[in-house]
Design an enzyme around this catalytic site. Structure first.
Site, PDB file in Angstrom:
ATOM      1  N   TYR A 142       0.822  -1.207   0.000  1.00 28.08           N
ATOM      2  CA  TYR A 142       0.000   0.000   0.000  1.00 28.08           C
ATOM      3  C   TYR A 142       0.861   1.264   0.000  1.00 28.08           C
ATOM      4  O   TYR A 142       0.436   2.314  -0.472  1.00 28.08           O
ATOM      5  CB  TYR A 142      -0.890   0.048   1.248  1.00 28.08           C
ATOM      6  N   LYS A 188       3.163 -15.371   2.338  1.00 28.47           N
ATOM      7  CA  LYS A 188       3.341 -16.077   1.059  1.00 28.47           C
ATOM      8  C   LYS A 188       4.833 -16.316   0.907  1.00 28.47           C
ATOM      9  O   LYS A 188       5.478 -15.893  -0.057  1.00 28.47           O
ATOM     10  CB  LYS A 188       2.752 -15.222  -0.086  1.00 28.47           C
ATOM     11  N   ASP A 220      -3.014 -18.200   0.286  1.00 24.23           N
ATOM     12  CA  ASP A 220      -4.015 -18.884  -0.548  1.00 24.23           C
ATOM     13  C   ASP A 220      -4.720 -19.974   0.250  1.00 24.23           C
ATOM     14  O   ASP A 220      -5.940 -20.127   0.209  1.00 24.23           O
ATOM     15  CB  ASP A 220      -3.381 -19.432  -1.847  1.00 24.23           C
ATOM     16  N   ASP A 244      -6.435  -6.945   4.291  1.00 25.78           N
ATOM     17  CA  ASP A 244      -7.563  -6.282   3.620  1.00 25.78           C
ATOM     18  C   ASP A 244      -8.468  -7.336   2.995  1.00 25.78           C
ATOM     19  O   ASP A 244      -9.689  -7.330   3.178  1.00 25.78           O
ATOM     20  CB  ASP A 244      -7.018  -5.325   2.544  1.00 25.78           C
ATOM     21  N   ASP A 248     -12.407  -9.008   4.514  1.00 30.73           N
ATOM     22  CA  ASP A 248     -13.683  -9.020   3.773  1.00 30.73           C
ATOM     23  C   ASP A 248     -14.240 -10.442   3.730  1.00 30.73           C
ATOM     24  O   ASP A 248     -15.437 -10.668   3.897  1.00 30.73           O
ATOM     25  CB  ASP A 248     -13.488  -8.527   2.327  1.00 30.73           C
TER      26      ASP A 248
HETATM   27  C1  IPM Z   1     -10.335  -1.158   4.156  1.00 32.28           C
HETATM   28  C2  IPM Z   1     -10.533  -0.515   2.804  1.00 32.28           C
HETATM   29  C3  IPM Z   1      -9.359   0.395   2.504  1.00 32.28           C
HETATM   30  C4  IPM Z   1      -8.112  -0.469   2.473  1.00 32.28           C
HETATM   31  C5  IPM Z   1      -9.495   1.206   1.195  1.00 32.28           C
HETATM   32  C6  IPM Z   1     -10.775   2.011   1.151  1.00 32.28           C
HETATM   33  C7  IPM Z   1      -8.308   2.096   0.969  1.00 32.28           C
HETATM   34  O1  IPM Z   1     -10.723  -1.491   1.836  1.00 32.28           O
HETATM   35  O2  IPM Z   1     -10.186  -0.416   5.150  1.00 32.28           O
HETATM   36  O3  IPM Z   1     -10.351  -2.375   4.236  1.00 32.28           O
HETATM   37  O4  IPM Z   1      -7.816  -1.106   1.450  1.00 32.28           O
HETATM   38  O5  IPM Z   1      -7.421  -0.519   3.493  1.00 32.28           O
HETATM   39 MG    MG Z   2     -10.940  -3.437   2.618  1.00 29.00          MG
END
Ligand code: IPM
Ligand code: MG
Length: 355
Positions: A142, A188, A220, A244, A248
């Protein structure tokens, strides 16, 4: 006690859900007789519109004077044409960096009554699933050098130094010590040099925590294991980008991405935000789930202000409302009571005042 809170609603559903968190913060203020001074600041797309930059200096200064920061979400199609440093997301990345928020805690907890809302079979979710992802937040791909070369090749450099890995590893082990004393470090290292260093340093740090069981997993495989055997995890320690993605994925085990709060913490400051995005497609319709933002406020009470009882009260209010079958659209299943964003917030607030 008196506390200064900065609220940055941001874009899309960010406004609605941050407002939900503010209502709950005010309810706690009233019930526990605190004084919360709430100031609003712009970040992301709204800051681009109002100030020509996704992170105005004034926002940074306000955050640096706060005892806790609440963020909604940033981004949206209106700003999608912008490139690189001009994007709303850059505001979020820069505030994380400016405030030194290198630890990102993302707890994924399955509330029993929401099991049906999860796309996973209930025998896979098991009983009381509770995972905490500890994500490195101010390094890695990042923040590495990036650009587009003359021949059009685009690049993003992934690098970590020992110091960056060591400090997040320590946070991972400290987190595990307060939980079930089990860490899965996700990397990884069969391919990436930075992951080989990651693994080496994590092993070094682990020597100071002999009570914590450490294992390593390739990312993975970790993505797959989260779906077939999520109960094996306690703390998942990982780098910025893997965290990240895996957070999710983990959120969907709990039923909806609208349920997961997060705490971004450094040595001095704490920023609290849902893990979800600005969901422009449902913004302004009173259908977004405010629970992730509300639970983020609970994390702020606990981590930045030491208000454990207040944080627990918020969590308990959320749990009770869910137990009563009250649901926003994203976690709705048959025979539940469907409510909008505002109604969900006021039902949670009512719970807090009912005790
Ligand atoms: C998160 C989001 C952010 C990230 C984006 C919006 C920059 O996806 O906080 O998970 O990738 O960190
Ligand atoms: Mg995110």
């Amino acid at each position: 006690m008196e506390y200064k809170i900065v609220v940055m609603p941001g874009d899309g559903i960010g406004k609605e859900i941050a407002e939900g968190a503010v209502s709950i913060i005010k309810k706690i203020e009233e019930k526990y007789k605190h004084k919360f001074t709430i100031n609003y600041a712009d970040i992301g797309g709204i800051a681009i519109d109002n100030h020509g930059t996704p992170l105005p200096q004034k926002t940074i200064d306000m955050c640096k004077e706060s005892d806790g920061i609440i963020l909604g979400a940033v981004g949206g199609p209106k700003w999608d044409h912008l490139n690189g440093d001009e994007r709303p997301e850059k505001g979020l990345l820069n505030i994380r960096k400016e405030l030194g928020l290198y630890t990102n805690l993302r707890p994924a907890i399955v509330y029993e009554p929401l099991k049906e809302a999860s796309p996973l079979k209930s025998e896979i979710i098991g009983e009381g699933l509770d995972i905490c992802i500890v994500r490195e937040l101010t390094g890695g791909i990042y923040f590495g050098e990036k650009g587009v070369k003359e021949d059009g090749t685009a690049y993003d450099v992934l690098s970590y130094n020992e110091k960056e890995i060591r400090r997040i590893a320590i946070k991972g082990f400290e987190t595990a010590m307060k939980r079930n004393k089990k860490i899965t470090s996700v990397d990884k290292s069969n391919v990436l040099e930075s992951s080989r260093l990651w693994r080496k340093i994590v092993i070094e740090v682990s020597r100071d925590y002999p009570e914590v069981e450490l294992n390593h997993m390739y990312v993975d495989n970790a993505a797959m294991q989260l779906l077939i055997n999520p109960t094996q995890f306690d703390v998942i320690l990982t780098m910025n980008m893997f965290g990240d993605i895996l957070s999710d994925e983990a959120s969907m085990i709990t039923g909806s991405i609208g349920m997961l709060p997060s705490a971004s913490i450094g040595e001095k400051y704490g920023l609290y935000e849902p893990i979800h995005g600005s969901a422009p497609d449902i913004a302004g319709q009173d259908i977004a789930n405010p629970i992730a933002a509300i639970l983020s406020a609970a994390m702020m009470f606990k981590h930045s202000m030491g208000l454990t009882e207040e944080g627990t009260a918020v969590e308990r209010a959320v749990e009770e409302v869910l137990n009563e079958g009250i649901r926003t659209r994203d976690i709705y299943t048959d025979s539940a009571k469907l409510v909008g964003t505002k109604e969900m917030v006021s039902l949670i607030a009512e719970k807090i005042s009912s005790w």
